[in-house]
Write an enzyme that holds these catalytic residues in place. Structure first.
Site, PDB file in Angstrom:
ATOM      1  N   CYS A  22      -7.157 -11.691 -13.326  1.00 26.00           N
ATOM      2  CA  CYS A  22      -5.914 -11.954 -12.585  1.00 26.00           C
ATOM      3  C   CYS A  22      -4.768 -12.330 -13.509  1.00 26.00           C
ATOM      4  O   CYS A  22      -3.622 -12.410 -13.069  1.00 26.00           O
ATOM      5  CB  CYS A  22      -6.127 -13.077 -11.578  1.00 26.00           C
ATOM      6  SG  CYS A  22      -7.388 -12.717 -10.361  1.00 26.00           S
TER       7      CYS A  22
ATOM      8  N   ARG B 166      -9.483 -14.547  12.033  1.00 26.86           N
ATOM      9  CA  ARG B 166     -10.932 -14.780  11.996  1.00 26.86           C
ATOM     10  C   ARG B 166     -11.350 -15.618  10.787  1.00 26.86           C
ATOM     11  O   ARG B 166     -10.698 -15.564   9.739  1.00 26.86           O
ATOM     12  CB  ARG B 166     -11.686 -13.447  12.030  1.00 26.86           C
ATOM     13  CG  ARG B 166     -11.677 -12.674  10.739  1.00 26.86           C
ATOM     14  CD  ARG B 166     -12.539 -11.388  10.855  1.00 26.86           C
ATOM     15  NE  ARG B 166     -12.329 -10.526   9.704  1.00 26.86           N
ATOM     16  CZ  ARG B 166     -12.988 -10.636   8.557  1.00 26.86           C
ATOM     17  NH1 ARG B 166     -13.896 -11.580   8.411  1.00 26.86           N
ATOM     18  NH2 ARG B 166     -12.735  -9.815   7.560  1.00 26.86           N
TER      19      ARG B 166
ATOM     20  N   ARG C 270       0.864  -1.191   0.000  1.00 29.52           N
ATOM     21  CA  ARG C 270       0.000   0.000   0.000  1.00 29.52           C
ATOM     22  C   ARG C 270       0.893   1.230   0.000  1.00 29.52           C
ATOM     23  O   ARG C 270       1.788   1.345   0.844  1.00 29.52           O
ATOM     24  CB  ARG C 270      -0.902   0.010   1.235  1.00 29.52           C
ATOM     25  CG  ARG C 270      -1.993  -1.043   1.187  1.00 29.52           C
ATOM     26  CD  ARG C 270      -3.079  -0.661   0.192  1.00 29.52           C
ATOM     27  NE  ARG C 270      -4.086  -1.712   0.061  1.00 29.52           N
ATOM     28  CZ  ARG C 270      -4.962  -1.755  -0.928  1.00 29.52           C
ATOM     29  NH1 ARG C 270      -4.965  -0.822  -1.862  1.00 29.52           N
ATOM     30  NH2 ARG C 270      -5.837  -2.724  -1.002  1.00 29.52           N
TER      31      ARG C 270
ATOM     32  N   CYS D 167      -5.208 -14.026   0.168  1.00 29.03           N
ATOM     33  CA  CYS D 167      -4.281 -12.956  -0.210  1.00 29.03           C
ATOM     34  C   CYS D 167      -5.012 -11.621  -0.190  1.00 29.03           C
ATOM     35  O   CYS D 167      -6.238 -11.568  -0.283  1.00 29.03           O
ATOM     36  CB  CYS D 167      -3.643 -13.225  -1.571  1.00 29.03           C
ATOM     37  SG  CYS D 167      -4.641 -12.748  -2.988  1.00 29.03           S
TER      38      CYS D 167
ATOM     39  N   GLY E  69     -10.074  -4.666   0.794  1.00 31.20           N
ATOM     40  CA  GLY E  69     -11.155  -5.593   1.119  1.00 31.20           C
ATOM     41  C   GLY E  69     -11.534  -6.510  -0.020  1.00 31.20           C
ATOM     42  O   GLY E  69     -10.783  -6.653  -0.986  1.00 31.20           O
TER      43      GLY E  69
END
Lengths: 133, 377
Positions: free
Chosen positions: B79, B185, B16, B197, B112
């Site tokens: 992808c 989680r 990022r 990923c 996300g």
């Protein structure tokens, strides 16, 4: 109102059944109904209402709301195998993966999804365990 | 047919960043051109893979570097977008059209779960478009059919994160334990958060050149294939609403692998190192079977033998894989190629595989689009 037109049959007879297609050329079923066979490209397809019972082939639960989804979480998600030889991607009414098993008998159900901005209830198809009642 | 060599590679780290996608692309392209020893006019065509970067994103990258004028093709193949760009570049050289071409891939993904225009809005609304839920069903079937356990899924993450700890271009560089992975989680049973990923940002670039014009000993691209799916399977990257009761449809990955092996004149047993699509931990194990690294049903066995670990018979994802690097869609395939070129050159530093000669890169995703590239020295 249904989340999308054409998935579920509405009528005095067979109301709530899933609407699929059958290819007269390759004799294979598909869902949703298409005007061209997705397997052999034939246009010789006809509407078929699908079986409303099947067996569980795979399942999980979605624990966080994915983009574009306004209903409750967690919710069940899986694949039900129908006797005509079709595996359907579907919501499941059971959101606890531990409560489900391979080959479990399942039954079609029309379930509420959410209430839209105009106050109308939006529904969708799902499968529920058929051996619990 | 003339052979195709890799004249230079470059990468912008995956992660990022504050940088724009154009800036990240420029960073990778400059690095690849510098390695290849070329400047403006040094390549005759450019192919840019991207899925979320908008209109003519590849043009913006080269425009910002003053490198336009040649044909620039912006390519989207989910992808496999970067691999599609590489394929077009290789084909142009094989066809004798160009001597030197640039293939690059760029992306800056939202955080996300990936939102995809591939799905009709009603399908999102009905809860039938959650990408991880499809991965989870596939993982569950693999567990049923290939002896894979949840522990295996955790151990794949442990392996890749351990490899990624040595990769300065990876997003996650901290090794993890199986306990850590299983404590993260549950996103969609059996998949926990750390088994998936992260969509992220980055860029990678590769300069291809006619092998007779490249230096002696240059890594060669000996095979590259892109395939779509055959209809019929209910699970798989094409994500249909239904499929047939039949488990013998060849997957798009298997189709692409078969083509690439034939083109390169190699078999799976010849591979020394592999970078494969580990979108989730189960996807890596399934790829073992689809790429022919082991027979169908033997993914867990191959993993248990340690074959895919560093030091094993065929290390898989020495870069750390997408589980360590994250997945910038347009850039991920070329990121794999950058890694494998470095591995084949012996330039991979602390994550170097011992003396590899044949390497395979694999991506698969929405469409379906599956691509397999084979590199050799």
């Amino acid at each position: 109102m249904p989340v999308h037109e054409g998935l579920v049959h509405e009528g005095l007879v067979d109301d709530g059944r899933l609407v699929g297609g059958h290819c007269r050329s390759c004799q294979r079923p598909h869902f949703p109904e298409l005007s061209t066979c997705p397997y052999c490209s034939s246009d010789e397809v006809e509407r078929r209402l699908l079986s409303d019972t099947g067996v569980l082939w795979g399942w999980t639960a979605v624990t966080a709301a994915p983009p574009g989804y306004r209903g409750e979480v967690p919710f069940g998600f899986g694949v039900v195998e129908l006797p005509e030889g079709l595996r359907i991607i579907t919501r499941l009414t059971e959101a606890d993966p531990a409560a489900l098993r391979f080959g479990q008998p399942m039954r079609l159900a029309i379930v509420p999804l959410h209430v839209d901005d105009g106050g109308a209830g939006v529904t969708t198809y799902a499968f529920e365990p058929a051996d619990e009642r | 047919m003339t052979a195709v060599a890799v004249a230079g590679v470059g990468i912008h780290p995956f992660g990022r960043f504050d940088a724009t996608v154009t800036e990240m692309g420029g960073h990778a392209v400059k690095a690849a051109l510098t390695e290849a020893g070329i400047r403006n006019g040094g390549f005759q065509a450019a192919f840019c893979g991207a899925a979320y970067a908008g209109v003519a994103a590849g043009h913006k990258v080269l425009g910002a570097l003053g490198l336009t004028g040649m044909p620039i093709l912006d390519v989207e193949a989910g992808c496999a977008s970067g691999a599609a760009a590489l394929l077009l570049g290789a084909q142009a050289i094989w066809a004798g059209q160009y001597d030197t071409v640039l293939a690059y891939g760029i992306e800056k993904m939202p955080k996300g779960i990936i939102r995809s225009s591939f799905f009709e809005p009603w399908r999102e609304e009905a809860g039938l478009a959650a990408t991880p839920s499809y991965f989870a069903l596939r993982a569950q079937r693999l567990m049923r059919e290939s002896g894979v356990t949840k522990q295996h899924l955790a151990e794949v993450v442990v392996k890749n994160r351990a490899n990624g700890a040595h990769n300065p271009d990876a997003m996650f560089r901290k090794p993890v334990t199986a306990e850590d992975v299983l404590a993260s989680r549950v996103v969609c049973e059996p998949l926990h958060l750390w088994m998936l990923c992260s969509p992220n940002e980055g860029a990678a670039a590769v300069v291809l050149r006619r092998a007779d014009l490249a230096g002696p000993g240059a890594v060669r691209l000996t095979g590259i294939a892109l395939r779509s799916h055959l209809p019929g399977a209910v699970l798989g990257e094409a994500t249909p609403m239904a499929g047939l009761v039949d488990d013998d449809f060849p997957s798009p990955t298997a189709l692409a692998a078969t083509d690439a092996y034939e083109q390169a004149g190699v078999a799976p047993a010849d591979l020394d190192v592999v970078e494969c699509q580990d979108t989730d931990a189960a996807r890596e194990l399934l790829s073992y079977e689809e790429l022919g690294l082991c027979p169908r049903g033997d993914a867990a066995k191959l993993f248990d033998e340690g074959a895919t670990q560093m030091g094993g018979r065929v290390p898989v994802n020495p870069s750390g894989g997408l589980l360590s690097k994250g997945e910038p869609l347009g850039a991920s395939a070329l990121g794999q190629v950058v890694e494998l070129v470095r591995q084949l050159r012996g330039d991979a530093g602390p994550r170097q595989v011992d003396g590899p000669r044949v390497a395979l890169a694999h991506v698969v995703g929405r469409g379906a689009n599956a691509a397999v590239s084979i590199l050799a020295r």
